[in-house]
Design a protein around this motif. Structure first.
Motif, PDB file in Angstrom:
ATOM      1  N   LEU A  23     -16.001  -6.859  -8.575  1.00 45.25           N
ATOM      2  CA  LEU A  23     -15.356  -6.976  -9.736  1.00 45.25           C
ATOM      3  C   LEU A  23     -13.863  -6.855 -10.173  1.00 45.25           C
ATOM      4  CD1 LEU A  23     -17.328 -10.237 -11.294  1.00 45.25           C
ATOM      5  CD2 LEU A  23     -16.344  -9.918  -9.308  1.00 45.25           C
ATOM      6  N   VAL A  24     -13.912  -5.129 -10.261  1.00 45.64           N
ATOM      7  CA  VAL A  24     -13.856  -4.571 -10.913  1.00 45.64           C
ATOM      8  C   VAL A  24     -12.298  -3.459  -9.492  1.00 45.64           C
ATOM      9  CG1 VAL A  24     -13.010  -2.337 -11.568  1.00 45.64           C
ATOM     10  CG2 VAL A  24     -15.012  -4.343 -12.797  1.00 45.64           C
ATOM     11  N   ALA A  25     -13.150  -3.366  -8.806  1.00 47.63           N
ATOM     12  CA  ALA A  25     -13.137  -3.071  -7.060  1.00 47.63           C
ATOM     13  C   ALA A  25     -11.512  -2.931  -6.756  1.00 47.63           C
ATOM     14  CB  ALA A  25     -13.749  -2.588  -6.024  1.00 47.63           C
ATOM     15  N   PRO A  26     -11.010  -4.895  -6.539  1.00 55.97           N
ATOM     16  CA  PRO A  26      -9.765  -4.474  -6.471  1.00 55.97           C
ATOM     17  C   PRO A  26      -8.624  -4.562  -7.322  1.00 55.97           C
ATOM     18  CG  PRO A  26     -11.487  -7.026  -5.655  1.00 55.97           C
ATOM     19  CD  PRO A  26     -12.286  -5.773  -6.509  1.00 55.97           C
ATOM     20  N   PHE A  27      -9.395  -4.476  -8.901  1.00 52.26           N
ATOM     21  CA  PHE A  27      -8.085  -4.552 -10.073  1.00 52.26           C
ATOM     22  C   PHE A  27      -7.575  -3.371  -9.961  1.00 52.26           C
ATOM     23  CE2 PHE A  27      -9.975  -7.717 -11.416  1.00 52.26           C
ATOM     24  CZ  PHE A  27      -8.906  -9.343 -12.033  1.00 52.26           C
ATOM     25  N   VAL A  28      -8.739  -2.209  -9.409  1.00 51.93           N
ATOM     26  CA  VAL A  28      -8.343  -0.695 -10.271  1.00 51.93           C
ATOM     27  C   VAL A  28      -7.189  -0.272  -8.529  1.00 51.93           C
ATOM     28  CG1 VAL A  28      -9.478   1.440  -9.380  1.00 51.93           C
ATOM     29  CG2 VAL A  28     -10.184  -0.486 -11.006  1.00 51.93           C
ATOM     30  N   ALA A  29      -7.683  -0.984  -7.061  1.00 54.33           N
ATOM     31  CA  ALA A  29      -7.427  -0.812  -5.987  1.00 54.33           C
ATOM     32  C   ALA A  29      -5.151  -1.234  -6.254  1.00 54.33           C
ATOM     33  CB  ALA A  29      -7.924  -1.419  -5.031  1.00 54.33           C
ATOM     34  N   MET A  30      -5.863  -1.944  -6.817  1.00 51.32           N
ATOM     35  CA  MET A  30      -3.825  -2.779  -6.813  1.00 51.32           C
ATOM     36  C   MET A  30      -3.159  -1.855  -8.137  1.00 51.32           C
ATOM     37  SD  MET A  30      -3.175  -4.811  -4.602  1.00 51.32           S
ATOM     38  CE  MET A  30      -3.883  -3.733  -3.515  1.00 51.32           C
ATOM     39  N   LEU A  31      -4.366  -1.593  -8.770  1.00 50.42           N
ATOM     40  CA  LEU A  31      -3.281  -1.009  -9.763  1.00 50.42           C
ATOM     41  C   LEU A  31      -2.843   0.724  -9.318  1.00 50.42           C
ATOM     42  CD1 LEU A  31      -5.021  -2.389 -12.997  1.00 50.42           C
ATOM     43  CD2 LEU A  31      -2.827  -2.909 -12.965  1.00 50.42           C
ATOM     44  N   TRP A  32      -4.046   1.194  -9.279  1.00 51.78           N
ATOM     45  CA  TRP A  32      -3.383   2.774  -8.795  1.00 51.78           C
ATOM     46  C   TRP A  32      -2.277   2.271  -7.484  1.00 51.78           C
ATOM     47  CZ3 TRP A  32      -6.993   6.229  -5.502  1.00 51.78           C
ATOM     48  CH2 TRP A  32      -6.810   7.165  -5.045  1.00 51.78           C
ATOM     49  N   VAL A  33      -1.009   2.367  -7.653  1.00 52.39           N
ATOM     50  CA  VAL A  33      -0.082   1.776  -7.064  1.00 52.39           C
ATOM     51  C   VAL A  33      -0.020   3.348  -6.425  1.00 52.39           C
ATOM     52  CG1 VAL A  33       2.475   0.769  -6.904  1.00 52.39           C
ATOM     53  CG2 VAL A  33       0.854   0.509  -8.341  1.00 52.39           C
ATOM     54  N   GLY A  34       0.060   4.334  -6.948  1.00 56.50           N
ATOM     55  CA  GLY A  34       0.727   5.331  -6.104  1.00 56.50           C
ATOM     56  C   GLY A  34      -0.348   5.778  -5.068  1.00 56.50           C
ATOM     57  N   SER A  35      -1.102   5.054  -4.910  1.00 60.34           N
ATOM     58  CA  SER A  35      -1.733   5.052  -2.912  1.00 60.34           C
ATOM     59  C   SER A  35      -1.434   4.728  -2.291  1.00 60.34           C
ATOM     60  CB  SER A  35      -4.074   4.696  -3.556  1.00 60.34           C
ATOM     61  OG  SER A  35      -3.546   3.505  -3.836  1.00 60.34           O
ATOM     62  N   TYR A  36      -0.563   3.592  -2.650  1.00 63.78           N
ATOM     63  CA  TYR A  36      -0.934   2.781  -1.803  1.00 63.78           C
ATOM     64  C   TYR A  36       1.140   2.333  -1.942  1.00 63.78           C
ATOM     65  CZ  TYR A  36      -0.718  -1.166  -5.007  1.00 63.78           C
ATOM     66  OH  TYR A  36      -0.425  -1.723  -6.124  1.00 63.78           O
ATOM     67  N   ALA A  37       2.130   3.365  -2.801  1.00 66.19           N
ATOM     68  CA  ALA A  37       3.614   2.654  -2.303  1.00 66.19           C
ATOM     69  C   ALA A  37       3.793   4.179  -1.192  1.00 66.19           C
ATOM     70  CB  ALA A  37       3.476   3.387  -3.649  1.00 66.19           C
ATOM     71  N   LYS A  38       3.810   3.264  -0.160  1.00 67.48           N
ATOM     72  CA  LYS A  38       4.443   3.477   0.352  1.00 67.48           C
ATOM     73  C   LYS A  38       4.733   3.171   2.358  1.00 67.48           C
ATOM     74  CE  LYS A  38       0.141   6.076   1.687  1.00 67.48           C
ATOM     75  NZ  LYS A  38      -0.919   6.795   1.886  1.00 67.48           N
ATOM     76  N   GLN A  53      -1.793  -4.550   0.283  1.00 74.23           N
ATOM     77  CA  GLN A  53      -2.137  -5.687  -0.254  1.00 74.23           C
ATOM     78  C   GLN A  53      -2.565  -6.951   0.427  1.00 74.23           C
ATOM     79  OE1 GLN A  53       1.770  -6.524  -2.174  1.00 74.23           O
ATOM     80  NE2 GLN A  53       1.999  -3.727  -3.223  1.00 74.23           N
ATOM     81  N   MET A  54      -2.358  -7.181   1.455  1.00 74.95           N
ATOM     82  CA  MET A  54      -2.583  -8.356   2.577  1.00 74.95           C
ATOM     83  C   MET A  54      -4.077  -8.265   2.777  1.00 74.95           C
ATOM     84  SD  MET A  54      -0.588 -10.702   2.324  1.00 74.95           S
ATOM     85  CE  MET A  54       0.266 -10.268   0.710  1.00 74.95           C
ATOM     86  N   LEU A  55      -4.161  -6.955   2.757  1.00 77.31           N
ATOM     87  CA  LEU A  55      -5.212  -6.486   3.254  1.00 77.31           C
ATOM     88  C   LEU A  55      -6.891  -6.682   2.122  1.00 77.31           C
ATOM     89  CD1 LEU A  55      -8.367  -5.311   5.309  1.00 77.31           C
ATOM     90  CD2 LEU A  55      -7.804  -3.111   4.495  1.00 77.31           C
ATOM     91  N   TRP A  56      -6.546  -6.556   0.882  1.00 84.03           N
ATOM     92  CA  TRP A  56      -6.825  -6.568  -0.065  1.00 84.03           C
ATOM     93  C   TRP A  56      -7.591  -7.793  -0.728  1.00 84.03           C
ATOM     94  CZ3 TRP A  56     -10.502  -4.355  -3.027  1.00 84.03           C
ATOM     95  CH2 TRP A  56     -10.907  -2.678  -2.577  1.00 84.03           C
TER      96      TRP A  56
END
Length: 87
Positions: A23-38, A53-56
């Motif tokens: 339950l926490v993994a999606p939140f962490v993945a989406m809140l860590w914007v620097g990892s996918y802001a490219k 984002q669509m994959l998540w």
């Protein structure tokens, strides 16, 4: 005052830890914007930012269903143990 009966007290088990991580993994993945802001790599012409984002969305659904099924299994097992101990 302490509740001697243990009612309302949760027990941390490995299954419940896995449920929490699911339950926490999606939140962490989406809140860590620097990892996918490219923009690279692109997938079928869609920039990384969007397809990640669509994959998540899909992964979040799968992880939530998994957490729900694990929770049901855990509750059934606890109920069976409680019923077995009451006999």
């Amino acid at each position: 005052m302490s509740d001697a009966s243990g009612v309302g007290r949760g027990t941390v088990t490995p299954v419940r830890v896995v449920i929490g991580l699911c339950l926490v993994a999606p939140f962490v993945a989406m809140l860590w914007v620097g990892s996918y802001a490219k923009t690279d790599p692109t997938f079928v012409g869609v920039p990384f930012f969007y397809w990640y984002q669509m994959l998540w969305v899909i992964l979040s659904t799968i992880l939530t269903v998994l957490a729900y099924r694990l929770w049901q299994h855990d509750q059934r097992a606890r109920s069976a143990r409680k019923d077995g101990a009451a006999e």
